[in-house]
Scaffold this active site. Structure first.
Site, PDB file in Angstrom:
ATOM      1  N   GLU A 100      -8.573  -1.801   2.809  1.00 46.23           N
ATOM      2  CA  GLU A 100      -8.673  -0.353   2.628  1.00 46.23           C
ATOM      3  C   GLU A 100      -7.744   0.023   1.480  1.00 46.23           C
ATOM      4  OE1 GLU A 100      -8.288   1.954   6.190  1.00 46.23           O
ATOM      5  OE2 GLU A 100      -9.145   0.375   7.435  1.00 46.23           O
ATOM      6  N   CYS A 113      -3.482   3.249  -3.982  1.00 45.24           N
ATOM      7  CA  CYS A 113      -2.691   2.745  -2.863  1.00 45.24           C
ATOM      8  C   CYS A 113      -3.421   1.517  -2.321  1.00 45.24           C
ATOM      9  CB  CYS A 113      -2.597   3.859  -1.826  1.00 45.24           C
ATOM     10  SG  CYS A 113      -1.807   3.376  -0.295  1.00 45.24           S
ATOM     11  N   CYS A 120      -1.050  -5.362  10.384  1.00 45.97           N
ATOM     12  CA  CYS A 120       0.386  -5.450  10.099  1.00 45.97           C
ATOM     13  C   CYS A 120       1.084  -5.878  11.374  1.00 45.97           C
ATOM     14  CB  CYS A 120       0.908  -4.073   9.662  1.00 45.97           C
ATOM     15  SG  CYS A 120       2.649  -4.038   9.191  1.00 45.97           S
ATOM     16  N   CYS A 124       5.365  -0.360  13.816  1.00 49.07           N
ATOM     17  CA  CYS A 124       5.968   0.989  13.795  1.00 49.07           C
ATOM     18  C   CYS A 124       5.194   1.911  14.751  1.00 49.07           C
ATOM     19  CB  CYS A 124       5.961   1.557  12.385  1.00 49.07           C
ATOM     20  SG  CYS A 124       6.943   0.571  11.244  1.00 49.07           S
ATOM     21  N   CYS A 127       2.437   4.472  13.350  1.00 45.44           N
ATOM     22  CA  CYS A 127       1.505   4.059  12.301  1.00 45.44           C
ATOM     23  C   CYS A 127       0.194   3.524  12.870  1.00 45.44           C
ATOM     24  CB  CYS A 127       2.185   2.987  11.441  1.00 45.44           C
ATOM     25  SG  CYS A 127       1.146   2.396  10.096  1.00 45.44           S
ATOM     26  N   GLY A 167      -0.343  -2.998   5.750  1.00 43.22           N
ATOM     27  CA  GLY A 167       0.480  -4.191   5.637  1.00 43.22           C
ATOM     28  C   GLY A 167       1.889  -3.959   5.143  1.00 43.22           C
ATOM     29  N   CYS A 350      -1.274   8.373   4.314  1.00 47.71           N
ATOM     30  CA  CYS A 350      -0.262   7.395   4.728  1.00 47.71           C
ATOM     31  C   CYS A 350      -0.335   7.134   6.216  1.00 47.71           C
ATOM     32  CB  CYS A 350       1.139   7.946   4.472  1.00 47.71           C
ATOM     33  SG  CYS A 350       1.596   7.944   2.785  1.00 47.71           S
TER      34      CYS A 350
HETATM   35  N1  SAH Z   1       4.752  -1.419   5.386  1.00 45.47           N
HETATM   36  C1  SAH Z   1       5.101  -0.625   4.258  1.00 45.47           C
HETATM   37  C2  SAH Z   1       3.914   0.038   3.558  1.00 45.47           C
HETATM   38  C3  SAH Z   1       2.841   0.672   4.421  1.00 45.47           C
HETATM   39  S1  SAH Z   1       3.185   2.214   5.184  1.00 45.47           S
HETATM   40  C4  SAH Z   1       6.152   0.391   4.642  1.00 45.47           C
HETATM   41  O1  SAH Z   1       6.508   0.482   5.812  1.00 45.47           O
HETATM   42  O2  SAH Z   1       6.664   1.071   3.755  1.00 45.47           O
HETATM   43  C5  SAH Z   1       3.311   3.369   3.868  1.00 45.47           C
HETATM   44  C6  SAH Z   1       4.115   4.608   4.263  1.00 45.47           C
HETATM   45  O3  SAH Z   1       3.385   5.418   5.215  1.00 45.47           O
HETATM   46  C7  SAH Z   1       5.447   4.290   4.941  1.00 45.47           C
HETATM   47  O4  SAH Z   1       6.462   5.067   4.374  1.00 45.47           O
HETATM   48  C8  SAH Z   1       5.235   4.731   6.386  1.00 45.47           C
HETATM   49  O5  SAH Z   1       6.451   5.098   6.974  1.00 45.47           O
HETATM   50  C9  SAH Z   1       4.279   5.873   6.210  1.00 45.47           C
HETATM   51  N2  SAH Z   1       3.495   6.202   7.392  1.00 45.47           N
HETATM   52  C10 SAH Z   1       3.070   5.371   8.353  1.00 45.47           C
HETATM   53  N3  SAH Z   1       2.337   6.027   9.279  1.00 45.47           N
HETATM   54  C11 SAH Z   1       2.308   7.316   8.885  1.00 45.47           C
HETATM   55  C12 SAH Z   1       1.690   8.487   9.406  1.00 45.47           C
HETATM   56  N4  SAH Z   1       0.932   8.441  10.494  1.00 45.47           N
HETATM   57  N5  SAH Z   1       1.856   9.638   8.736  1.00 45.47           N
HETATM   58  C13 SAH Z   1       2.568   9.671   7.584  1.00 45.47           C
HETATM   59  N6  SAH Z   1       3.160   8.605   7.039  1.00 45.47           N
HETATM   60  C14 SAH Z   1       3.029   7.443   7.671  1.00 45.47           C
END
Ligand code: SAH
Length: 362
Positions: A100, A113, A120, A124, A127, A167, A350
């Protein structure tokens, strides 16, 4: 020239130019001239039939051997969704999994992006991708293909690449760095290193490795490749609850690695991402803890109002709180800005990547 038949075909999208040149030597007894012609054609046009390249001239047998051993197959676009200008596209890989990627319009160009893994393993809590689990790492070719398809199949003027899709790039760093080397090569897509950002959950081992590589010249080194760190919580108890990686590398360890990260030019800075979750990490005390954490580090905080998924346990704070939070940071002297919420409706924002069909299939 002897064309050896026993060489396996290789996907050229995963080979940086020095490797491609070496392969041309081994396979065809040829050097930089023919390898560079192929490399240029792939990245400048998105397709490469050596038989059509003037550099191969009358040498049809070489052109045919190159075409057979370095076939260019762009993965097909199998899905596209978006709210107008920001959109997500899916590429189907050979094993049926999908990447994606999200096209994001900026003022005079577009940013892409990209994903570095399918799923992953960082887990988190907020996420969407975490819910997939880790299916596999993407190869360098599969990462490069996302940019090549965006530029040459979808026709987008991509000038900036952020590893903020599915990822954790530091969890697949060899392939990610190989892809970055290919994307940034001036003879190809020519996306400068300062226009490429790796975003990490706070993988201290990866940050330290990148810090060392930032001090070397290309092609071995990656000077001024940008680093973004997803902070999301400014104290250990909360961060460990939201981001399991924090149980392995504490905030103190993360901070030390960031302090030591080289930022040679006056205008260079780290990006620190902070997803705002209502009632969880959005108080004034949290804002002041962020400022404390970043004291002495050249950083710009990117606030990202939370993008909820289908059955999210978290909420996005109201607009007024988001503005207030930004003000608290700015008043304390911390460089900060609000990131837009482009793509939210399309599950392209994101943290919203992680194909629901795939999740059902699991
Ligand atoms: N693994 C990497 C890159 C992927 S996430 C990282 O953690 O940075 C990219 C960004 O999206 C990260 O800053 C993460 O904190 C944010 N993110 C994840 N889930 C989100 C959500 N539901 N809403 C907004 N930002 C989110």
């Amino acid at each position: 020239m002897t064309v050896s038949a026993h060489f396996e075909p290789v996907d050229p999208l995963g080979l940086d130019l020095p490797t491609l040149v070496a392969q041309f030597g081994e396979r065809f007894g040829k050097g930089e001239y023919h390898a560079l012609a192929l490399f240029r054609a792939i990245y400048r046009t998105g397709m490469a039939d050596p038989r059509a390249l003037s550099e191969y001239g009358q040498n049809l047998s070489l052109a045919e051997a190159v075409a057979a051993q370095f076939p260019v197959h762009l993965p097909p676009v199998v899905g596209r969704s978006g709210d107008g200008s920001t959109y997500k596209f899916l590429l189907r890989l050979r094993d049926g999994l999908e990447t994606e990627s999200v096209v994001i319009p900026m003022k005079s160009y577009k940013s892409l992006c990209v994903s570095s893994q399918v799923g992953c393993k960082m887990g988190c809590a907020f996420c969407e991708t975490a819910r997939l689990g880790h299916l596999r790492n993407l190869t360098a070719a599969e990462i490069v293909a996302q940019v090549l398809v965006a530029r040459h199949v979808l026709g987008e003027p991509i000038e900036n690449v952020v590893f903020m899709g599915m990822g954790e790039p530091m969890d697949n760093l060899d392939n990610v760095l190989c892809a970055v080397r290919i994307l940034s090569d001036r003879r190809g897509l020519a996306i400068p290193l300062p226009s490429i950002t790796l975003s990490t959950v706070g993988h201290v081992g990866g940050i330290r490795r990148l810090a060392r590589l930032a001090t070397l010249a290309p092609p071995e080194g990656f000077p001024r490749l940008r680093l973004a760190v997803s902070l999301n919580a400014p104290n250990d108890p909360l961060r460990s609850e939201l981001m399991p990686v924090n149980r392995h590398w504490s905030l103190a360890q993360l901070r030390e690695a960031l302090v030591e990260f080289p930022l040679p030019r006056p205008r260079d800075a780290l990006f620190v991402e902070y997803v705002l979750l209502e009632g969880v990490n959005d108080s004034r005390a949290h804002a002041l803890e962020i400022v404390e954490f970043l004291r002495g580090i050249k950083a710009c905080v990117n606030l990202i109002p939370y993008n909820p998924g289908p059955d999210s346990p978290y909420q996005r704070p109201p607009e007024t709180r988001v503005r207030e939070f930004l003000q608290w940071l700015l008043e304390a002297g911390q460089r900060s800005r609000l990131r837009g919420t482009k793509g939210v409706g399309a599950m392209a924002a994101c943290g919203q990547l992680g194909n629901p069909d795939r999740k059902r299939a699991r």
